[in-house]
Design a protein around this motif. Structure first.
Motif, PDB file in Angstrom:
ATOM      1  N   TRP A  96      36.758  50.010  42.724  1.00  0.00           N
ATOM      2  CA  TRP A  96      37.997  50.113  41.960  1.00  0.00           C
ATOM      3  C   TRP A  96      38.684  51.418  42.319  1.00  0.00           C
ATOM      4  O   TRP A  96      38.059  52.478  42.333  1.00  0.00           O
ATOM      5  N   ALA A  98      42.176  53.288  41.088  1.00  0.00           N
ATOM      6  CA  ALA A  98      43.323  53.280  40.170  1.00  0.00           C
ATOM      7  C   ALA A  98      43.868  54.699  40.083  1.00  0.00           C
ATOM      8  O   ALA A  98      43.101  55.655  40.026  1.00  0.00           O
ATOM      9  N   ALA A 113      40.960  46.219  32.534  1.00  0.00           N
ATOM     10  CA  ALA A 113      41.185  46.526  33.951  1.00  0.00           C
ATOM     11  C   ALA A 113      40.634  45.453  34.885  1.00  0.00           C
ATOM     12  O   ALA A 113      40.628  45.632  36.099  1.00  0.00           O
ATOM     13  N   GLN A 116      45.214  43.603  37.114  1.00  0.00           N
ATOM     14  CA  GLN A 116      46.167  44.701  37.219  1.00  0.00           C
ATOM     15  C   GLN A 116      46.936  44.859  35.907  1.00  0.00           C
ATOM     16  O   GLN A 116      47.355  43.875  35.308  1.00  0.00           O
ATOM     17  N   TYR A 120      48.289  51.666  35.278  1.00  0.00           N
ATOM     18  CA  TYR A 120      47.932  52.400  36.484  1.00  0.00           C
ATOM     19  C   TYR A 120      48.510  51.727  37.723  1.00  0.00           C
ATOM     20  O   TYR A 120      48.905  50.567  37.701  1.00  0.00           O
ATOM     21  N   GLY A 122      47.643  50.257  41.220  1.00  0.00           N
ATOM     22  CA  GLY A 122      46.449  49.688  41.833  1.00  0.00           C
ATOM     23  C   GLY A 122      46.301  50.106  43.276  1.00  0.00           C
ATOM     24  O   GLY A 122      47.225  49.978  44.072  1.00  0.00           O
ATOM     25  N   LYS A 124      43.288  49.940  46.552  1.00  0.00           N
ATOM     26  CA  LYS A 124      42.674  48.819  47.250  1.00  0.00           C
ATOM     27  C   LYS A 124      41.176  49.075  47.371  1.00  0.00           C
ATOM     28  O   LYS A 124      40.751  50.026  48.024  1.00  0.00           O
ATOM     29  N   PRO A 130      43.388  45.249  43.740  1.00  0.00           N
ATOM     30  CA  PRO A 130      44.019  46.391  43.074  1.00  0.00           C
ATOM     31  C   PRO A 130      43.471  46.653  41.674  1.00  0.00           C
ATOM     32  O   PRO A 130      44.024  47.446  40.928  1.00  0.00           O
ATOM     33  N   HIS A 131      42.390  45.992  41.307  1.00  0.00           N
ATOM     34  CA  HIS A 131      41.822  46.114  39.964  1.00  0.00           C
ATOM     35  C   HIS A 131      40.299  46.160  40.051  1.00  0.00           C
ATOM     36  O   HIS A 131      39.717  46.031  41.126  1.00  0.00           O
ATOM     37  N   SER A 161      51.445  52.370  46.029  1.00  0.00           N
ATOM     38  CA  SER A 161      50.359  51.468  45.651  1.00  0.00           C
ATOM     39  C   SER A 161      49.569  51.058  46.892  1.00  0.00           C
ATOM     40  O   SER A 161      50.034  51.210  48.012  1.00  0.00           O
TER      41      SER A 161
END
Length: 189
Positions: A96, A98, A113, A116, A120, A122, A124, A130-131, A161
């Motif tokens: 994760w 974030a 979480a 997404q 926050y 996200g 990778k 993204p989560h 992001s």
């Protein structure tokens, strides 16, 4: 190389923690905690990953409750990393990434979480997500899942992001105000 990288990361986090807590009274130290698990103890099975094509993903992918307090002075945003240093040797597994968390946010509710949220930006994970994505640990010795919370002097919208863990760490160089962490363990039951 991998052990050197892990040692360097641990040293950097320790330095940030020491710098951020300098002069703080014990009751005002930057901390992260969880009602879902105790530091150093096993994550509940429901928090393991949920991927039917991987027999080691035995959970429901429910993200843990996390809360924090006593941000270092000058904190403009926070970043949160979940990392398994024993996963996929030699590089570990980023579960994760974030960041861009506003200093007014004081945590995430259990399960919040797992997808997404607007709380926050996200990044990778190694899985490209993204989560939060929970452990898919093989049977045997438990792995250690480190949740590291980093206070920064960057505005919440400062970073794009989709950054990986390594990209985020590089972007935060010179911008960390302090860091704190909590560790959960997990192995396939």
């Amino acid at each position: 190389m991998w052990l050197k990288r892990v040692a360097l990361m641990a040293g950097a986090v320790a330095l940030a923690i020491g710098w951020g807590a300098q002069g703080a009274q014990a009751q005002n130290v930057f901390t992260i905690s969880s009602k879902s698990f105790k530091d150093g103890e096993r994550l509940p099975t429901k928090m393991a990953g949920n991927n039917k094509s991987n027999a080691n993903c035995v959970g429901e992918n429910v993200s843990p409750e996390l809360s924090w307090s006593h941000l270092p002075d000058g904190t403009k945003s926070l970043a949160l990393l979940m990392f398994d240093p024993e996963g996929r040797p030699p590089g570990g597994v980023s579960h994760w990434v974030a960041y861009g968390i506003a200093p007014t946010v004081t945590g995430f509710a259990e399960g919040e979480a797992s997808k997404q949220t607007e709380k926050y930006v996200g990044g990778k994970s190694l899985m490209g997500l993204p989560h939060y994505f929970g452990p898919c640990t093989p049977p045997g010795a438990p792995h250690h899942y480190t949740f590291t919370l980093i206070a920064t002097d960057l505005e919440p919208t400062a970073l794009q992001s989709g950054m990986t863990r390594d990209e985020l760490i590089k972007a935060l160089e010179g911008h960390a105000k302090g860091a704190t962490g909590i560790i959960g363990t997990f192995s396939k039951p």
